[in-house]
Design an enzyme around this catalytic site. Structure first.
Site, PDB file in Angstrom:
ATOM      1  N   LYS A   1       0.850  -1.203   0.000  1.00 28.85           N
ATOM      2  CA  LYS A   1       0.000   0.000   0.000  1.00 28.85           C
ATOM      3  C   LYS A   1       0.882   1.248   0.000  1.00 28.85           C
ATOM      4  CE  LYS A   1      -1.811   2.958   2.728  1.00 28.85           C
ATOM      5  NZ  LYS A   1      -1.791   4.158   1.857  1.00 28.85           N
TER       6      LYS A   1
ATOM      7  N   GLY B   1       6.749   4.986   8.284  1.00 29.26           N
ATOM      8  CA  GLY B   1       5.924   6.182   8.380  1.00 29.26           C
ATOM      9  C   GLY B   1       6.087   6.816   9.740  1.00 29.26           C
ATOM     10  N   SER B   2       5.069   7.546  10.148  1.00 30.28           N
ATOM     11  CA  SER B   2       5.175   8.315  11.388  1.00 30.28           C
ATOM     12  C   SER B   2       5.057   7.407  12.614  1.00 30.28           C
ATOM     13  CB  SER B   2       4.076   9.373  11.425  1.00 30.28           C
ATOM     14  OG  SER B   2       2.821   8.743  11.316  1.00 30.28           O
ATOM     15  N   THR B   3       5.574   7.886  13.731  1.00 27.31           N
ATOM     16  CA  THR B   3       5.559   7.078  14.953  1.00 27.31           C
ATOM     17  C   THR B   3       4.133   6.832  15.421  1.00 27.31           C
ATOM     18  OG1 THR B   3       7.766   7.766  15.575  1.00 27.31           O
ATOM     19  CG2 THR B   3       6.346   7.044  17.369  1.00 27.31           C
TER      20      THR B   3
ATOM     21  N   VAL C   1       1.286   6.560  13.719  1.00 28.91           N
ATOM     22  CA  VAL C   1       0.642   5.513  12.916  1.00 28.91           C
ATOM     23  C   VAL C   1       1.331   4.163  13.162  1.00 28.91           C
ATOM     24  CG1 VAL C   1       0.132   4.726  10.572  1.00 28.91           C
ATOM     25  CG2 VAL C   1      -0.190   7.127  11.168  1.00 28.91           C
ATOM     26  N   GLY C   2       2.642   4.193  13.292  1.00 32.36           N
ATOM     27  CA  GLY C   2       3.385   2.945  13.553  1.00 32.36           C
ATOM     28  C   GLY C   2       2.895   2.247  14.809  1.00 32.36           C
TER      29      GLY C   2
ATOM     30  N   GLU D   1       9.446   1.168  10.817  1.00 36.46           N
ATOM     31  CA  GLU D   1      10.502   2.182  10.589  1.00 36.46           C
ATOM     32  C   GLU D   1       9.830   3.542  10.728  1.00 36.46           C
ATOM     33  OE1 GLU D   1      13.474   1.343  10.417  1.00 36.46           O
ATOM     34  OE2 GLU D   1      13.322  -0.782   9.923  1.00 36.46           O
TER      35      GLU D   1
ATOM     36  N   CYS E   1      13.893  10.697   6.774  1.00 35.33           N
ATOM     37  CA  CYS E   1      13.665  10.313   8.175  1.00 35.33           C
ATOM     38  C   CYS E   1      14.890  10.549   9.046  1.00 35.33           C
ATOM     39  CB  CYS E   1      13.231   8.856   8.248  1.00 35.33           C
ATOM     40  SG  CYS E   1      14.373   7.773   7.383  1.00 35.33           S
TER      41      CYS E   1
ATOM     42  N   GLU F   1       9.199  16.118  15.199  1.00 37.15           N
ATOM     43  CA  GLU F   1       9.708  15.937  13.840  1.00 37.15           C
ATOM     44  C   GLU F   1       8.951  16.879  12.896  1.00 37.15           C
ATOM     45  OE1 GLU F   1       8.667  12.262  11.784  1.00 37.15           O
ATOM     46  OE2 GLU F   1      10.689  12.189  10.968  1.00 37.15           O
TER      47      GLU F   1
END
Ligand code: NAD
Length: 502
Positions: free
Chosen positions: A200, A253-255, A257-258, A275, A309, A406
């Site tokens: 995706k 992606g972002s923390t 969402v991770g 990551e 990143c 970030e």
């Protein structure tokens, strides 16, 4: 702006892939319209023009992709493929990526604003080498034979060994900053290990993922081995992360969402690699040449408009050379040519989208309001398109958002320090732990610093350099697991232990 539109139009007219206007998902080797009939516009951030549309997929589309990936994993020619066959197919895919380098790099510049030369270097050049590197791993995955000491029944003998097996169907969810590279950082090791994949891409940058899936068919991968479902995170991405048919999720992606993806994975006991974000420090020691460090740290943050990143967004400089380094940094920032990624002279393109432009400008305005000093930049760079001046803040305080969060744009802070202890404590004062860079010729101080930095990757006198063999991943809130290298391909396998009574 008219110039940017003309440059983009010239490229668009040469891209047959765009002539379709509206794209489908790629499932089981075929282009399939989304079941809802809904689409998301893909926008060129340099011109704000709609380039084409891609599916806004729902859970039905995700389910169709996972079902086909499962069938391909269990019943197809893929199951019978030998490691050498997987190696050959991946090598063929790498060749096709190179052959289609003009097309793929143009698509990246159109959808993300990325400077074309960078797209050619990274999204085509470096990534095709990475695919070749992973092709080699297909024939090198191995288990161990292990001596055992099993005492029962007395006198019995056993033969014990381990073997690695493909984990199964992989869900790969990737961001927009290096769309093709990061997709292949997941797809290539997964295929090398014998898995099948549902990829995706970001809703902002779906085009190269869709083209990649077509090239995989051309390379000879059986239908269903690589599927692409496009759509938004909270719908398509969430459906993929919660799907019980996925054996491993690999996310970049972002923390925030991770963490959601990690929780959804644990519910299904799906394996996962995350990551995530970063707020990486650059530490400039007293002995550094101010010009070299000023220019080097500017490159470390402004590459790809700061949308990297590992970009060095917090620059800590020994007080004795602080003013000198800042002056050189500012000169380097001001010399960057801003413009369309298609102009060969351009060094800094637009940020990816209107939404991201507003987010980054929000950080800049907030820092100014909180009392930070704008050493350079701080404004929109061009009236139209999502261009932001390369920006440096000094006189910042530790609690400011621009110091803690970030930004993921062309924005850095610079802070002086007096001794190494202070530098270490400033560098580690963040929830993140992705990258760090040290600028010094003093080898003994450098070696003392490296183990004290809480970061998955430390660079010395450089920043952001990656190699297919060097694992990339984060300490602390920057992630879980590793992309690239042996660690990555092994993470797409399960270890099976075997014990045979002789
Ligand atoms: P993002 O987290 O918003 O989105 C990443 C992907 O996740 C996209 O495909 C998105 O559609 C999807 N997504 C969003 N919400 C979701 C949800 N609820 N469930 C499932 N999927 C969802 O990140 P972004 O803005 O696309 O990318 C920027 C971030 O990526 C930054 O934080 C950056 O540091 C990070 N990043 C990390 C690395 C690394 O190697 N650690 C590399 C590149 C980027």
């Amino acid at each position: 702006m008219e110039d940017f539109k003309a440059l983009a139009l010239k490229e668009r007219q040469q891209l047959q892939f765009l002539a379709r206007g509206r794209h489908g998902n790629f499932i089981n080797g075929q282009t399939v319209a989304p079941s809802s009939g809904a689409y998301v516009a893909v926008v060129d951030p340099a011109t704000e023009e709609v380039v084409c549309e891609a599916p806004d997929s729902d859970a039905h589309d995700v389910d169709a992709a996972v079902t086909n990936a499962r069938q391909a994993f269990e019943n197809s020619a893929w199951t019978r493929a030998r490691p050498a066959d997987r190696e050959r197919l991946l090598t063929q895919l790498a060749c096709l990526i190179e052959q289609h380098g003009d097309e793929l790099s143009a698509l990246e510049t159109l959808q993300s604003g990325k400077v074309r030369t960078l797209a050619r270097m990274v999204e085509v050049g470096a990534v095709s080498e990475f695919v070749r590197y992973m092709a080699g791993w297909a024939t090198k995955l191995e288990g161990q034979t292990l001596d055992n000491s099993i005492p029962f029944p007395p006198g019995a003998k056993y033969f014990t060994y381990t073997k690695r097996e493909a984990v199964g169907v992989v869900g790969a969810i990737v961001p927009w900053n290096f769309p093709l590279s990061i997709a292949l950082w997941k797809v290539a090791p997964a295929l090398a290990a014998g898995c099948t994949v549902v990829l995706k891409p970001s809703e902002e940058t779906p085009l190269t993922a869709l083209r990649l899936a077509e090239l995989a068919i051309e390379a000879g991968f059986p239908p269903g081995v690589l599927n692409v479902v496009c759509g938004r995170g909270e719908t398509t991405g969430a459906a993929l992360s919660a799907h019980p048919g996925i054996n491993k999720l690999s996310f970049t992606g972002s923390t925030s969402v991770g963490k959601a993806i990690g929780k959804a994975s644990v519910d299904n006991m799906t394996r996962f690699t995350l990551e995530l974000g970063g707020k990486s420090p650059a530490i400039v020691l007293e002995d550094s040449d101010p010009k070299f460090a000023g220019h080097g740290t500017a490159n470390g943050i402004f590459l790809n408009q700061g949308q990297v990143c590992t970009s060095g967004s917090r620059i800590y400089v020994h007080r004795k050379i602080f003013d000198d380094v800042v002056e050189n940094f500012v000169n380097a920032a001001r010399s960057l040519k801003i413009g369309s990624g298609f102009d060969p002279q351009t060094q800094l393109g637009p940020v990816v989208s209107k939404r991201h432009f507003e987010r980054v400008m929000g950080f800049i305005d907030g820092a100014r309001e909180e009392g930070a000093y704008v050493a350079t930049g701080g404004k929109r760079a061009i009236d139209a398109g999502y261009f932001i001046q390369p920006t440096l803040f000094t006189n910042v305080k530790p609690h400011m958002r621009v110091v803690r969060e970030e930004v993921f744009g062309p924005v850095a802070i610079a802070v002086p320090f007096d001794d190494l202890e202070e530098a270490v404590s400033l560098a580690n004062d963040t929830p993140y732990g992705l990258g760090a860079s040290i600028w010094s010729q003093n080898i003994s101080q450098v070696h003392r610093l490296i183990p004290r930095l809480q970061a998955g990757m430390v660079w010395v006198n450089t920043n952001n350099m990656l190699d297919p063999a060097l694992p990339l991943g984060g300490f602390k809130q920057s992630g879980y697991g590793r992309d690239l290298g042996r660690a990555s391909v092994e993470s797409y396998t399960e270890v099976k232990s075997v014990c045979i009574a002789l």
